[in-house]
Design a protein around this motif. Structure first.
Motif, PDB file in Angstrom:
ATOM      1  N   LEU A   9       0.827  -1.213   0.000  1.00  0.00           N
ATOM      2  CA  LEU A   9       0.000   0.000   0.000  1.00  0.00           C
ATOM      3  C   LEU A   9       0.859   1.259   0.000  1.00  0.00           C
ATOM      4  O   LEU A   9       0.603   2.206  -0.761  1.00  0.00           O
ATOM      5  CB  LEU A   9      -0.931   0.007   1.215  1.00  0.00           C
ATOM      6  N   THR A  10       1.899   1.296   0.827  1.00  0.00           N
ATOM      7  CA  THR A  10       2.734   2.498   0.901  1.00  0.00           C
ATOM      8  C   THR A  10       3.564   2.693  -0.369  1.00  0.00           C
ATOM      9  O   THR A  10       3.793   3.830  -0.780  1.00  0.00           O
ATOM     10  CB  THR A  10       3.641   2.493   2.149  1.00  0.00           C
ATOM     11  N   ASP A  11       4.005   1.600  -0.997  1.00  0.00           N
ATOM     12  CA  ASP A  11       4.722   1.740  -2.271  1.00  0.00           C
ATOM     13  C   ASP A  11       3.801   2.296  -3.355  1.00  0.00           C
ATOM     14  O   ASP A  11       4.202   3.170  -4.131  1.00  0.00           O
ATOM     15  CB  ASP A  11       5.318   0.399  -2.724  1.00  0.00           C
ATOM     16  N   ILE A  12       2.577   1.800  -3.425  1.00  0.00           N
ATOM     17  CA  ILE A  12       1.623   2.312  -4.419  1.00  0.00           C
ATOM     18  C   ILE A  12       1.324   3.780  -4.135  1.00  0.00           C
ATOM     19  O   ILE A  12       1.240   4.597  -5.058  1.00  0.00           O
ATOM     20  CB  ILE A  12       0.340   1.457  -4.438  1.00  0.00           C
ATOM     21  N   GLN A  13       1.190   4.136  -2.876  1.00  0.00           N
ATOM     22  CA  GLN A  13       0.958   5.540  -2.526  1.00  0.00           C
ATOM     23  C   GLN A  13       2.118   6.407  -3.023  1.00  0.00           C
ATOM     24  O   GLN A  13       1.900   7.454  -3.646  1.00  0.00           O
ATOM     25  CB  GLN A  13       0.789   5.695  -1.019  1.00  0.00           C
ATOM     26  N   ALA A  18       3.887  10.551  -7.156  1.00  0.00           N
ATOM     27  CA  ALA A  18       4.816  11.084  -8.154  1.00  0.00           C
ATOM     28  C   ALA A  18       4.116  11.434  -9.473  1.00  0.00           C
ATOM     29  O   ALA A  18       4.727  12.034 -10.360  1.00  0.00           O
ATOM     30  CB  ALA A  18       5.935  10.077  -8.414  1.00  0.00           C
ATOM     31  N   VAL A  19       2.844  11.084  -9.601  1.00  0.00           N
ATOM     32  CA  VAL A  19       2.088  11.373 -10.827  1.00  0.00           C
ATOM     33  C   VAL A  19       1.678  12.844 -10.826  1.00  0.00           C
ATOM     34  O   VAL A  19       1.279  13.389  -9.802  1.00  0.00           O
ATOM     35  CB  VAL A  19       0.823  10.475 -10.913  1.00  0.00           C
ATOM     36  N   ALA A  20       1.752  13.481 -11.966  1.00  0.00           N
ATOM     37  CA  ALA A  20       1.358  14.895 -12.094  1.00  0.00           C
ATOM     38  C   ALA A  20      -0.130  14.987 -12.429  1.00  0.00           C
ATOM     39  O   ALA A  20      -0.522  15.384 -13.522  1.00  0.00           O
ATOM     40  CB  ALA A  20       2.201  15.577 -13.160  1.00  0.00           C
ATOM     41  N   TYR A  21      -0.976  14.616 -11.464  1.00  0.00           N
ATOM     42  CA  TYR A  21      -2.416  14.730 -11.660  1.00  0.00           C
ATOM     43  C   TYR A  21      -2.799  16.203 -11.678  1.00  0.00           C
ATOM     44  O   TYR A  21      -2.404  16.959 -10.785  1.00  0.00           O
ATOM     45  CB  TYR A  21      -3.189  14.083 -10.502  1.00  0.00           C
ATOM     46  N   VAL A  22      -3.578  16.621 -12.642  1.00  0.00           N
ATOM     47  CA  VAL A  22      -4.086  17.987 -12.664  1.00  0.00           C
ATOM     48  C   VAL A  22      -5.300  18.042 -11.745  1.00  0.00           C
ATOM     49  O   VAL A  22      -6.282  17.337 -11.954  1.00  0.00           O
ATOM     50  CB  VAL A  22      -4.465  18.425 -14.104  1.00  0.00           C
ATOM     51  N   GLY A  23      -5.205  18.852 -10.699  1.00  0.00           N
ATOM     52  CA  GLY A  23      -6.332  19.028  -9.791  1.00  0.00           C
ATOM     53  C   GLY A  23      -6.338  18.117  -8.576  1.00  0.00           C
ATOM     54  O   GLY A  23      -7.220  18.228  -7.735  1.00  0.00           O
ATOM     55  N   ILE A  24      -5.377  17.194  -8.464  1.00  0.00           N
ATOM     56  CA  ILE A  24      -5.298  16.323  -7.286  1.00  0.00           C
ATOM     57  C   ILE A  24      -3.966  16.587  -6.593  1.00  0.00           C
ATOM     58  O   ILE A  24      -2.903  16.347  -7.162  1.00  0.00           O
ATOM     59  CB  ILE A  24      -5.404  14.827  -7.649  1.00  0.00           C
ATOM     60  N   ASN A  25      -4.020  17.093  -5.364  1.00  0.00           N
ATOM     61  CA  ASN A  25      -2.813  17.349  -4.585  1.00  0.00           C
ATOM     62  C   ASN A  25      -2.247  16.041  -4.046  1.00  0.00           C
ATOM     63  O   ASN A  25      -3.001  15.123  -3.726  1.00  0.00           O
ATOM     64  CB  ASN A  25      -3.122  18.285  -3.408  1.00  0.00           C
ATOM     65  N   THR A  26      -0.920  15.968  -3.915  1.00  0.00           N
ATOM     66  CA  THR A  26      -0.286  14.732  -3.451  1.00  0.00           C
ATOM     67  C   THR A  26      -0.766  14.324  -2.059  1.00  0.00           C
ATOM     68  O   THR A  26      -0.861  13.135  -1.768  1.00  0.00           O
ATOM     69  CB  THR A  26       1.248  14.840  -3.448  1.00  0.00           C
ATOM     70  N   GLU A  27      -1.110  15.306  -1.203  1.00  0.00           N
ATOM     71  CA  GLU A  27      -1.585  14.933   0.135  1.00  0.00           C
ATOM     72  C   GLU A  27      -2.983  14.331   0.109  1.00  0.00           C
ATOM     73  O   GLU A  27      -3.461  13.814   1.117  1.00  0.00           O
ATOM     74  CB  GLU A  27      -1.520  16.119   1.112  1.00  0.00           C
ATOM     75  N   GLU A  28      -3.637  14.353  -1.045  1.00  0.00           N
ATOM     76  CA  GLU A  28      -4.964  13.745  -1.194  1.00  0.00           C
ATOM     77  C   GLU A  28      -4.889  12.347  -1.793  1.00  0.00           C
ATOM     78  O   GLU A  28      -5.890  11.789  -2.236  1.00  0.00           O
ATOM     79  CB  GLU A  28      -5.885  14.637  -2.027  1.00  0.00           C
ATOM     80  N   ILE A  29      -3.695  11.783  -1.829  1.00  0.00           N
ATOM     81  CA  ILE A  29      -3.498  10.396  -2.265  1.00  0.00           C
ATOM     82  C   ILE A  29      -3.233   9.609  -0.990  1.00  0.00           C
ATOM     83  O   ILE A  29      -2.149   9.662  -0.418  1.00  0.00           O
ATOM     84  CB  ILE A  29      -2.352  10.291  -3.285  1.00  0.00           C
ATOM     85  N   LYS A  30      -4.263   8.917  -0.500  1.00  0.00           N
ATOM     86  CA  LYS A  30      -4.232   8.350   0.847  1.00  0.00           C
ATOM     87  C   LYS A  30      -4.547   6.860   0.867  1.00  0.00           C
ATOM     88  O   LYS A  30      -5.288   6.363   0.028  1.00  0.00           O
ATOM     89  CB  LYS A  30      -5.278   9.054   1.722  1.00  0.00           C
ATOM     90  N   ILE A  31      -4.005   6.212   1.889  1.00  0.00           N
ATOM     91  CA  ILE A  31      -4.370   4.832   2.186  1.00  0.00           C
ATOM     92  C   ILE A  31      -5.571   4.910   3.118  1.00  0.00           C
ATOM     93  O   ILE A  31      -5.466   5.442   4.230  1.00  0.00           O
ATOM     94  CB  ILE A  31      -3.202   4.084   2.855  1.00  0.00           C
ATOM     95  N   ARG A  32      -6.708   4.456   2.645  1.00  0.00           N
ATOM     96  CA  ARG A  32      -7.938   4.505   3.447  1.00  0.00           C
ATOM     97  C   ARG A  32      -9.036   3.710   2.743  1.00  0.00           C
ATOM     98  O   ARG A  32      -8.908   3.367   1.587  1.00  0.00           O
ATOM     99  CB  ARG A  32      -8.403   5.943   3.701  1.00  0.00           C
ATOM    100  N   GLU A  33     -10.091   3.447   3.467  1.00  0.00           N
ATOM    101  CA  GLU A  33     -11.262   2.778   2.894  1.00  0.00           C
ATOM    102  C   GLU A  33     -12.058   3.790   2.073  1.00  0.00           C
ATOM    103  O   GLU A  33     -11.923   5.009   2.253  1.00  0.00           O
ATOM    104  CB  GLU A  33     -12.137   2.204   4.004  1.00  0.00           C
ATOM    105  N   LEU A  34     -12.924   3.291   1.212  1.00  0.00           N
ATOM    106  CA  LEU A  34     -13.818   4.172   0.465  1.00  0.00           C
ATOM    107  C   LEU A  34     -14.826   4.805   1.425  1.00  0.00           C
ATOM    108  O   LEU A  34     -15.168   4.214   2.444  1.00  0.00           O
ATOM    109  CB  LEU A  34     -14.540   3.379  -0.631  1.00  0.00           C
ATOM    110  N   PRO A  35     -15.309   6.012   1.111  1.00  0.00           N
ATOM    111  CA  PRO A  35     -16.241   6.676   2.032  1.00  0.00           C
ATOM    112  C   PRO A  35     -17.561   5.919   2.156  1.00  0.00           C
ATOM    113  O   PRO A  35     -18.161   5.530   1.161  1.00  0.00           O
ATOM    114  CB  PRO A  35     -16.444   8.058   1.411  1.00  0.00           C
TER     115      PRO A  35
END
Length: 153
Positions: A9-13, A18-35
């Motif tokens: 999980l942490t490696d995938i995170q 490292a991906v340059a997503y337009v509109g998604i901040n790196t701190e919003e790439i999280k290990i968690r369950e779906l809402p």
């Protein structure tokens, strides 16, 4: 030492941060369950990296070794305003970026291992799961993929 499942999980995170997503901040790439149904997220769009709660295990040819398959779900979540068509291109771009980051290493070669999990020797990307929308928050749209990581332990 972290468990193999958590290390995956942490490696995938790290790979997705490292991906340059337009509109998604790196701190919003999280290990968690779906809402869950009544849950709201602090920020969307975001990427959730979730254990898929499925580990298959089988003996391998080497004495005392097991081949284990760890399933991980990677889900892109965005606000749902009921107009999916307007944001279709943006979401498809994020999905393609996610697939490419997981599937390929920075040099363009197909990924067969993870940087911090030496026991992983192969990965397979599966079709997106069918969501049970009755269990998820209806405030969001979801686009997901399941990745199986094969490990020799």
């Amino acid at each position: 030492m972290a468990s193999i499942g958590y290390a995956i999980l942490t490696d995938i995170q790290a790979i997705l941060q490292a991906v340059a997503y337009v509109g998604i901040n790196t701190e919003e790439i999280k290990i968690r369950e779906l809402p869950a149904v009544n849950e709201t997220l602090d920020h969307v769009p975001c990427v959730c990296i979730c254990p898929y709660h499925k580990i298959d295990s089988a003996p391998m040819g080497m004495e005392g070794s097991a081949g284990r398959t760890y399933a991980v779900e990677v889900c892109l979540i965005d606000g749902s305003d009921g107009d999916y068509a307007t944001d279709q291109e943006k979401r498809q771009t994020w999905h393609e970026q996610t697939l490419n980051a997981i599937d390929k290493m920075p040099d363009g070669q197909f990924r067969a291992e993870l940087p911090n999990v030496p026991s992983v020797w192969h990965l397979e990307i599966q079709e997106a799961p069918t969501f049970d929308r009755s269990k998820l928050s209806k405030l969001y749209s979801y686009q997901s993929v399941v990745v199986n990581f094969l490990s020799s332990e």
